[in-house]
Design a protein around this motif. Structure first.
Motif, PDB file in Angstrom:
ATOM      1  N   GLU A 183      40.656 -69.868 -30.057  1.00  0.00           N
ATOM      2  CA  GLU A 183      39.952 -71.127 -30.332  1.00  0.00           C
ATOM      3  C   GLU A 183      39.318 -71.066 -31.718  1.00  0.00           C
ATOM      4  O   GLU A 183      38.853 -70.014 -32.149  1.00  0.00           O
ATOM      5  CB  GLU A 183      38.872 -71.361 -29.279  1.00  0.00           C
ATOM      6  N   LEU A 184      39.302 -72.212 -32.377  1.00  0.00           N
ATOM      7  CA  LEU A 184      38.649 -72.327 -33.674  1.00  0.00           C
ATOM      8  C   LEU A 184      37.266 -72.934 -33.459  1.00  0.00           C
ATOM      9  O   LEU A 184      37.134 -74.031 -32.926  1.00  0.00           O
ATOM     10  CB  LEU A 184      39.463 -73.213 -34.616  1.00  0.00           C
ATOM     11  N   PHE A 185      36.243 -72.206 -33.852  1.00  0.00           N
ATOM     12  CA  PHE A 185      34.871 -72.709 -33.838  1.00  0.00           C
ATOM     13  C   PHE A 185      34.629 -73.285 -35.226  1.00  0.00           C
ATOM     14  O   PHE A 185      34.527 -72.539 -36.203  1.00  0.00           O
ATOM     15  CB  PHE A 185      33.877 -71.591 -33.524  1.00  0.00           C
ATOM     16  N   ALA A 186      34.556 -74.612 -35.302  1.00  0.00           N
ATOM     17  CA  ALA A 186      34.433 -75.284 -36.602  1.00  0.00           C
ATOM     18  C   ALA A 186      32.996 -75.231 -37.109  1.00  0.00           C
ATOM     19  O   ALA A 186      32.045 -75.193 -36.326  1.00  0.00           O
ATOM     20  CB  ALA A 186      34.882 -76.738 -36.474  1.00  0.00           C
ATOM     21  N   TYR A 187      32.870 -75.241 -38.429  1.00  0.00           N
ATOM     22  CA  TYR A 187      31.543 -75.341 -39.030  1.00  0.00           C
ATOM     23  C   TYR A 187      31.016 -76.747 -38.770  1.00  0.00           C
ATOM     24  O   TYR A 187      31.781 -77.714 -38.739  1.00  0.00           O
ATOM     25  CB  TYR A 187      31.608 -75.060 -40.531  1.00  0.00           C
ATOM     26  N   PRO A 188      29.707 -76.883 -38.558  1.00  0.00           N
ATOM     27  CA  PRO A 188      29.155 -78.230 -38.307  1.00  0.00           C
ATOM     28  C   PRO A 188      29.474 -79.152 -39.476  1.00  0.00           C
ATOM     29  O   PRO A 188      29.393 -78.771 -40.636  1.00  0.00           O
ATOM     30  CB  PRO A 188      27.651 -77.997 -38.191  1.00  0.00           C
ATOM     31  N   GLY A 189      29.863 -80.362 -39.147  1.00  0.00           N
ATOM     32  CA  GLY A 189      30.220 -81.321 -40.182  1.00  0.00           C
ATOM     33  C   GLY A 189      30.257 -82.717 -39.602  1.00  0.00           C
ATOM     34  O   GLY A 189      29.634 -83.011 -38.580  1.00  0.00           O
ATOM     35  N   GLU A 190      31.025 -83.553 -40.241  1.00  0.00           N
ATOM     36  CA  GLU A 190      31.105 -84.943 -39.813  1.00  0.00           C
ATOM     37  C   GLU A 190      31.970 -85.110 -38.570  1.00  0.00           C
ATOM     38  O   GLU A 190      31.721 -85.993 -37.761  1.00  0.00           O
ATOM     39  CB  GLU A 190      31.654 -85.793 -40.957  1.00  0.00           C
ATOM     40  N   GLU A 191      32.976 -84.293 -38.437  1.00  0.00           N
ATOM     41  CA  GLU A 191      33.878 -84.421 -37.293  1.00  0.00           C
ATOM     42  C   GLU A 191      33.299 -83.716 -36.065  1.00  0.00           C
ATOM     43  O   GLU A 191      32.768 -82.619 -36.164  1.00  0.00           O
ATOM     44  CB  GLU A 191      35.245 -83.817 -37.624  1.00  0.00           C
TER      45      GLU A 191
END
Length: 165
Positions: A71-79
Motif C-alpha cells: 500500500e502507498l501511504f500518501a503525503y497529506p495534500g489536496e487529494e
C-alpha cells in the motif's frame, strides 16, 4: 528503505465468521518501508493462524495463513486517500487487519473431502458411512424412474446390434 520484522499480539478478535484470529493471537510481520515521491510505500507479509470450526462437520480447525500486502501511504495534500502519512508515521493496523481478515476462507473445511454431517442423525460422517445411499425419490418423479428402469431392463435382454463391414 528500511526493513522490519516484528510480532504483534492482537488485543481484539479479528474476523466475525466461523473462523477468526482470536484475542491474544500473534501475527508475525515482515515489513519493507520505502520512501517514494508520492509518499511511503509499505509492502510485506503477515504469518498468522486462524482458528474456528469446519463449515461441513463443525469440528475444531486451526490453519496457518500467509498474507502479502502492499500500500502507498500518501503525503497529506489536496487529494483524499485511504492511507496517509501522519506526522512522519504510518499506521499499519488497518492495512494489516484488512489483508488478514480478507484472507480468511469463506467456507473453511477440516480436509478437502470432508464428508460433513449426516442429514438424518446429525452425527459426523466417516469413511464407512459415506457409501452412496439411495436418496428418497419425490413421488411426482416416480414415473420417470419407471421409464429408466424399463430402458435398463430392455438393454440387458436385447443383444447389441453389431454390423460388420
Amino acid at each position: 528503505m528500511r526493513e522490519h520484522r516484528f510480532t504483534v499480539t492482537l488485543a481484539d478478535q479479528w474476523g466475525e465468521g466461523i473462523v477468526s484470529y482470536p484475542t491474544g493471537s500473534e501475527l508475525d510481520l515482515d515489513v519493507r518501508v520505502e520512501s517514494v515521491h508520492e509518499g511511503i510505500l509499505v509492502s510485506g507479509s503477515v504469518d498468522a493462524e486462524y482458528i474456528g470450526v469446519c463449515g461441513r462437520c463443525l469440528t475444531d480447525i486451526s490453519e496457518p495463513v500467509e498474507v502479502e500486502f502492499q500500500e502507498l501511504f500518501a503525503y497529506p495534500g489536496e487529494e483524499e486517500t485511504d492511507f496517509e502519512v501522519q506526522d512522519d508515521h504510518v499506521d499499519l493496523e488497518t492495512l494489516v487487519r484488512e489483508a488478514t481478515v480478507l484472507a480468511l476462507p469463506f467456507q473453511p473445511v477440516c480436509q478437502p473431502d470432508c464428508p460433513g454431517l449426516d442429514p438424518i442423525t446429525g452425527e459426523r460422517r466417516t469413511e464407512g458411512t459415506r457409501a452412496e445411499e439411495e436418496a428418497p425419490i419425490d413421488p411426482r418423479w416416480s414415473a420417470l424412474r419407471q421409464i429408466t428402469d424399463q430402458g435398463t431392463a430392455a438393454q440387458s435382454r436385447d443383444p447389441e446390434n453389431t454390423e460388420e463391414s
